[in-house]
Design a protein around this motif. Structure first.
Motif, short mmCIF file in Angstrom:
data_model
loop_
_atom_site.label_atom_id
_atom_site.label_comp_id
_atom_site.label_asym_id
_atom_site.label_seq_id
_atom_site.Cartn_x
_atom_site.Cartn_y
_atom_site.Cartn_z
N THR A 1 -93.21 -2.33 22.48
CA THR A 1 -93.89 -1.05 22.27
C THR A 1 -93.40 0.08 23.17
OG1 THR A 1 -95.67 -1.65 23.82
CG2 THR A 1 -96.00 -2.18 21.48
N GLU A 2 -93.01 -0.25 24.40
CA GLU A 2 -92.64 0.79 25.38
C GLU A 2 -91.14 0.83 25.66
OE1 GLU A 2 -94.95 2.85 26.45
OE2 GLU A 2 -96.63 1.74 25.59
N GLY A 3 -90.44 -0.27 25.36
CA GLY A 3 -89.00 -0.34 25.65
C GLY A 3 -88.69 -0.90 27.03
N TYR A 4 -89.70 -1.40 27.73
CA TYR A 4 -89.49 -1.97 29.05
C TYR A 4 -90.49 -3.08 29.31
CZ TYR A 4 -93.30 1.22 30.33
OH TYR A 4 -94.48 1.92 30.38
N GLY A 5 -90.19 -3.83 30.37
CA GLY A 5 -91.03 -4.94 30.79
C GLY A 5 -90.42 -5.55 32.03
N LEU A 6 -90.41 -6.88 32.09
CA LEU A 6 -89.83 -7.60 33.22
C LEU A 6 -88.51 -8.23 32.83
CD1 LEU A 6 -93.00 -9.46 34.57
CD2 LEU A 6 -91.98 -7.34 35.44
N TRP A 7 -87.54 -8.11 33.71
CA TRP A 7 -86.24 -8.76 33.53
C TRP A 7 -86.12 -9.89 34.54
CZ3 TRP A 7 -86.57 -3.39 33.10
CH2 TRP A 7 -86.01 -2.81 31.95
N GLY A 8 -85.62 -11.03 34.10
CA GLY A 8 -85.27 -12.11 35.00
C GLY A 8 -83.91 -11.82 35.60
N LEU A 9 -83.78 -12.05 36.90
CA LEU A 9 -82.52 -11.79 37.61
C LEU A 9 -81.75 -13.09 37.76
CD1 LEU A 9 -83.91 -9.59 40.55
CD2 LEU A 9 -83.16 -8.84 38.28
N ARG A 10 -80.48 -13.01 37.42
CA ARG A 10 -79.58 -14.15 37.60
C ARG A 10 -78.25 -13.62 38.14
NH1 ARG A 10 -82.91 -15.46 33.46
NH2 ARG A 10 -83.61 -17.62 33.38
N ASP A 11 -77.52 -14.50 38.80
CA ASP A 11 -76.18 -14.12 39.26
C ASP A 11 -75.33 -13.75 38.05
OD1 ASP A 11 -76.42 -14.48 42.09
OD2 ASP A 11 -76.35 -16.64 41.76
N ALA A 12 -74.63 -12.63 38.13
CA ALA A 12 -73.80 -12.18 37.01
C ALA A 12 -72.72 -13.19 36.69
CB ALA A 12 -73.17 -10.82 37.33
N GLY A 13 -72.22 -13.88 37.67
CA GLY A 13 -71.16 -14.86 37.44
C GLY A 13 -71.61 -16.05 36.63
N THR A 14 -72.92 -16.34 36.59
CA THR A 14 -73.41 -17.47 35.81
C THR A 14 -73.97 -17.03 34.47
OG1 THR A 14 -75.59 -17.39 36.82
CG2 THR A 14 -73.94 -18.82 37.87
N ALA A 15 -74.00 -15.74 34.20
CA ALA A 15 -74.54 -15.22 32.94
C ALA A 15 -73.41 -14.54 32.17
CB ALA A 15 -75.68 -14.25 33.21
N LEU A 16 -72.47 -15.34 31.70
CA LEU A 16 -71.28 -14.80 31.06
C LEU A 16 -71.56 -14.22 29.69
CD1 LEU A 16 -68.80 -17.62 32.08
CD2 LEU A 16 -69.19 -15.43 33.21
N ASP A 17 -72.49 -14.79 28.96
CA ASP A 17 -72.87 -14.27 27.65
C ASP A 17 -73.88 -13.15 27.85
OD1 ASP A 17 -73.97 -13.74 25.15
OD2 ASP A 17 -73.94 -15.83 24.53
N HIS A 18 -73.53 -11.96 27.40
CA HIS A 18 -74.40 -10.81 27.60
C HIS A 18 -75.74 -10.96 26.88
CE1 HIS A 18 -71.56 -8.00 29.58
NE2 HIS A 18 -70.71 -8.89 29.11
N ALA A 19 -75.81 -11.76 25.85
CA ALA A 19 -77.03 -11.86 25.06
C ALA A 19 -77.97 -12.94 25.56
CB ALA A 19 -76.67 -12.13 23.60
N LEU A 20 -77.45 -13.98 26.21
CA LEU A 20 -78.29 -15.10 26.59
C LEU A 20 -78.26 -15.30 28.10
CD1 LEU A 20 -77.17 -17.62 23.86
CD2 LEU A 20 -79.29 -16.28 23.89
N PRO A 21 -79.43 -15.50 28.71
CA PRO A 21 -79.44 -15.78 30.15
C PRO A 21 -78.91 -17.17 30.43
CG PRO A 21 -81.66 -15.88 29.26
CD PRO A 21 -80.77 -15.44 28.14
N ASP A 22 -78.29 -17.32 31.56
CA ASP A 22 -77.76 -18.60 31.98
C ASP A 22 -77.87 -18.65 33.50
OD1 ASP A 22 -76.56 -21.08 31.86
OD2 ASP A 22 -74.54 -20.28 31.84
N GLY A 23 -77.93 -19.82 34.04
CA GLY A 23 -78.01 -19.95 35.49
C GLY A 23 -79.45 -19.86 35.98
N ASP A 24 -79.61 -20.10 37.27
CA ASP A 24 -80.93 -20.14 37.87
C ASP A 24 -81.53 -18.75 38.03
OD1 ASP A 24 -80.78 -22.89 38.11
OD2 ASP A 24 -79.94 -22.80 40.14
#
Length: 171
Positions: free
Chosen positions: A60-83
């Motif tokens: 509804t607003e275009g924002y919320g909470l983002w989970g933070l992960r190391d960029a090096g472990t999240a190679l796919d821009h669409a799917l989170p990966d890593g701790d």
């Protein structure tokens, strides 16, 4: 528009129910809990509610909470990966939008809160075109993010002033 944000060291993906266990562990850790939720440990049901609320806010607003992960472990821009190493995001509505964040204690002191905060503020001001974002955060972090005192213990970043200063984050 993509809800995935990236910085030099972080990949930020909207939280989802697949993050439930990691968020529960993160938010109930004693060092993190001391700074959040008035020191009260969240129940699994409350974590479910926070995630569902964030998902509604993204819709509804275009924002919320983002989970933070190391960029090096999240190679796919669409799917989170890593701790999951923390959370950053926006909550509230109208003129009362607030930036929030938390990090795993072993990641404190590395400039990651500033890096995530800058990404969230850029999204707030450039994509969402919000006029102001407030926060109840450490004075040093507020200064790094270009936020100024706004009431007792609170800070605010105004869109026009923030763009004029183009704050950088040293990493």
């Amino acid at each position: 528009m993509s809800d995935v944000l990236r910085t030099g060291r972080l990949a930020l993906h909207p939280v989802s129910m697949s993050d439930h266990s990691a968020l529960l562990a993160h938010w109930t850790g004693p060092k993190v809990r001391r700074h959040l939720f008035e020191g009260v440990a969240l129940s699994p049901t409350q974590v479910t509610e926070v995630i569902a609320s964030s998902q509604r806010d993204f819709a509804t607003e275009g924002y919320g909470l983002w989970g933070l992960r190391d960029a090096g472990t999240a190679l796919d821009h669409a799917l989170p990966d890593g701790d999951l190493i923390g959370v950053a995001g926006l909550r509230g509505h109208g003129a009362d939008v607030e930036i929030v964040y938390s990090l795993q204690p072993d990641r404190w002191g590395q400039g990651l809160a500033a890096e995530a905060g800058r990404a969230v503020l850029e999204y707030a001001f450039e994509v969402l075109r919000l006029r102001r974002v407030t926060a109840e955060i450490d004075a040093g972090l507020a200064d790094v993010l270009g936020m100024r005192p706004h009431g007792d213990g609170h800070y605010a970043a105004e869109r026009s002033a923030w763009f004029g200063s183009r704050h950088t984050v040293d990493v």
